[in-house]
Enzyme design. Structure first.
Site, PDB file in Angstrom:
ATOM      1  CG  ASP A 385      -1.980   1.067   1.139  1.00 50.06           C
ATOM      2  OD1 ASP A 385      -2.996   0.787   0.473  1.00 50.06           O
ATOM      3  OD2 ASP A 385      -1.802   2.161   1.710  1.00 50.06           O
ATOM      4  CD  GLU A 428      -4.495   4.283  -1.745  1.00 51.32           C
ATOM      5  OE1 GLU A 428      -4.703   4.715  -0.611  1.00 51.32           O
ATOM      6  OE2 GLU A 428      -5.341   4.358  -2.665  1.00 51.32           O
TER       7      GLU A 428
END
Length: 510
Positions: A385, A428
């Site tokens: 992440d 993301e």
């Protein structure tokens, strides 16, 4: 087994070379698998340690699946565990994602293989007429005897008839072999799900059929303008240390021919390059030591989208006009398979990052879980992440955010193996599947990705976008059973700990 006939199992190995293994009846049975202890070892992550067995049953060979993880297919029919099926000449066998083919070749021509459609056997054995032609011969002889009122036809007439029928028989067998070869090639091409895999398969198979020594495939980038430069996708037997050097070698002696092929949209053939000084623009072919050359266009919607280049350095006139009908059909099959591979790629690939989609990776994790259960092969996942990604979007806009996502996707691809799979899991967040890897080795991979991200400099309008990433790691355990969700939750918890401890770090679930 038939006398003077050798039996071979052939495949394309990890180095994109065609391999053949002689199968001897004296060996009884042969185990094929990934283990070094197998009789035939095949290095491929989709192949079980003991995947299948080949054995002799009376006058034929038989294949048995040995409870393999990813299955055994014979002519597109999947075998049940421990199921045995008889195979015949030109049978294709698929184990995991590797294709093999079984061939019977004359002992006098051990290199026949698929090439028999253009390079007939040199065997001196008497050729037998096909059933249809032999029946025609018998009927013709009887009708001529009746019409001429003779008890037997003159020997000279029968010799002339037999000579013509043998020639017709040879042509019929050549056409049949050519069609069988095209069928096998088409089947193998349409099983290829990526452009890279497909072009390697197509290049190796057509090289095998034509006795070409070297070759490469060039394709236009997807969705690019019609006049865009071709890109090197696959090559065979071009010795160069780096792809750029390899491409320079290729362009140096073939760019004119390729340009002409693209413009004219037809197969171009050079019988002997050493005799082509008078032909404008191709004198520099001599620098490559090529003798015979052929360039085959690949087209979609009447537009040339790529070419296959083949050559022979040792033999002049290696390629012949009689091969053109075969090659036109081969090019058509390859172009259709390319289109299908591109459609599959679009369906399983994220538009922005060009990584796999979440739906694809979920299926992949299930397959790796099955392998781990059946064969005790480890696998590990990474959940990644990007840190404070909202700030990137707020400061540089969504175009800046997109640049960061694409750059990070390229970092992931640069740090993982060909057999690993990476996807954009959402926003993301990314996920990587590492087959055959435990959590210790996975951490080394994750650290490489983390460091590369930290050191990256993404440029946008004169500004530098800096990114870091937090990574959680979890390895599959027998205790997980069929519950893949537990593996994902563990990796997610490790990712949460990485965020909690300050971000820009790697944490293994414990």
């Amino acid at each position: 087994m038939t006398d003077n006939i050798d039996h071979y199992l052939s495949w394309i190995d990890a180095n994109n070379q065609i391999r053949s293994e002689l199968l001897s009846p004296n060996e009884g049975s042969l185990v094929i698998g990934r283990s070094p202890l197998s009789d035939i070892e095949l290095i491929n992550s989709s192949i079980s340690r003991k995947h299948m067995k080949i054995s002799w049953q009376q006058e034929h060979l038989a294949v048995t699946d040995l409870n393999s993880s990813f299955g055994t297919w014979v002519e597109n029919q999947k075998l049940a565990p421990e199921q045995t099926i008889t195979i015949y000449n030109d049978t294709e066998i698929r184990i995991g994602n590797l294709s093999l083919w079984y061939e019977m070749r004359s002992a006098n021509n051990a290199n026949e293989t698929m090439q028999t459609c253009f390079f007939p056997s040199k065997s001196t054995e008497k050729v037998e007429l096909s059933v249809a032609i032999d029946t025609f011969r018998t009927n013709l002889e009887q009708k001529l005897q009746h019409h001429l009122g003779l008890a037997a036809l003159p020997a000279e007439l029968m010799q002339d008839i037999d000579k013509n029928l043998l020639s017709l028989n040879a042509e019929q067998q050549a056409v049949l072999k050519e069609q069988q070869t095209l069928h096998s090639i088409s089947y193998m091409l349409n099983r290829s799900l990526t452009t890279e895999e497909l072009t390697k398969t197509a290049l190796n198979l057509v090289s095998k059929v034509l006795n070409a020594e070297r070759g490469f495939v060039l394709l236009a980038p997807e969705n690019a303008p019609a006049d865009s430069a071709f890109e090197l996708i696959s090559s065979r037997n071009f010795s160069a240390e780096h792809t750029k050097q390899e491409q320079q070698i290729i362009q140096r002696h073939s760019n004119v021919l390729i340009a002409n092929c693209r413009q004219q949209n037809k197969i171009l053939m050079v019988g002997d390059a050493t005799l082509n000084n008078a032909r404008s623009g191709i004198g520099n072919i001599h620098n490559s030591n090529s003798r015979s050359i052929i360039v085959i266009p690949l087209q979609q919607d009447n537009q040339v989208i790529g070419v296959i280049y083949l050559d022979s350095q040792s033999q002049a006139h290696c390629f012949e006009p009689k091969q053109l009908p075969f090659l036109k059909t081969f090019a058509s099959h390859t172009s259709i398979a390319l289109h299908n591979a591109q459609l599959y790629k679009r369906a399983t690939t994220d538009d922005l990052t060009k990584l796999y989609t979440r739906s694809y990776i979920d299926k992949r994790i299930s397959l790796e879980r099955q392998r781990a259960q059946n064969h005790q092969i480890p696998f590990t996942i990474l959940i990644l992440d990007l840190d404070h990604f909202k700030k990137v979007n707020d400061r540089y806009g969504h175009t800046g955010g997109d640049l960061a996502l694409k750059a990070f996707a390229n970092i992931i691809k640069s740090q993982i193996r060909d057999c690993d799979r990476a996807c954009r899991y959402g926003g993301e967040e990314f996920l990587v599947v590492l087959p055959g890897v435990d959590h210790h080795s996975a951490k080394l991979c994750a650290e490489r990705i983390r460091q590369a991200a930290e050191q990256s400099q993404i440029k946008k309008d004169g500004a530098i976008i800096k990114i870091t990433v937090s990574i959680g790691i979890s390895s599959y355990k027998i205790a997980h059973g069929d519950q893949v969700i537990l593996l994902l939750e563990e990796a997610d918890q490790a990712l949460y700990q990485a965020k909690k401890q300050g971000r820009n770090r790697v944490i293994i679930y414990s």
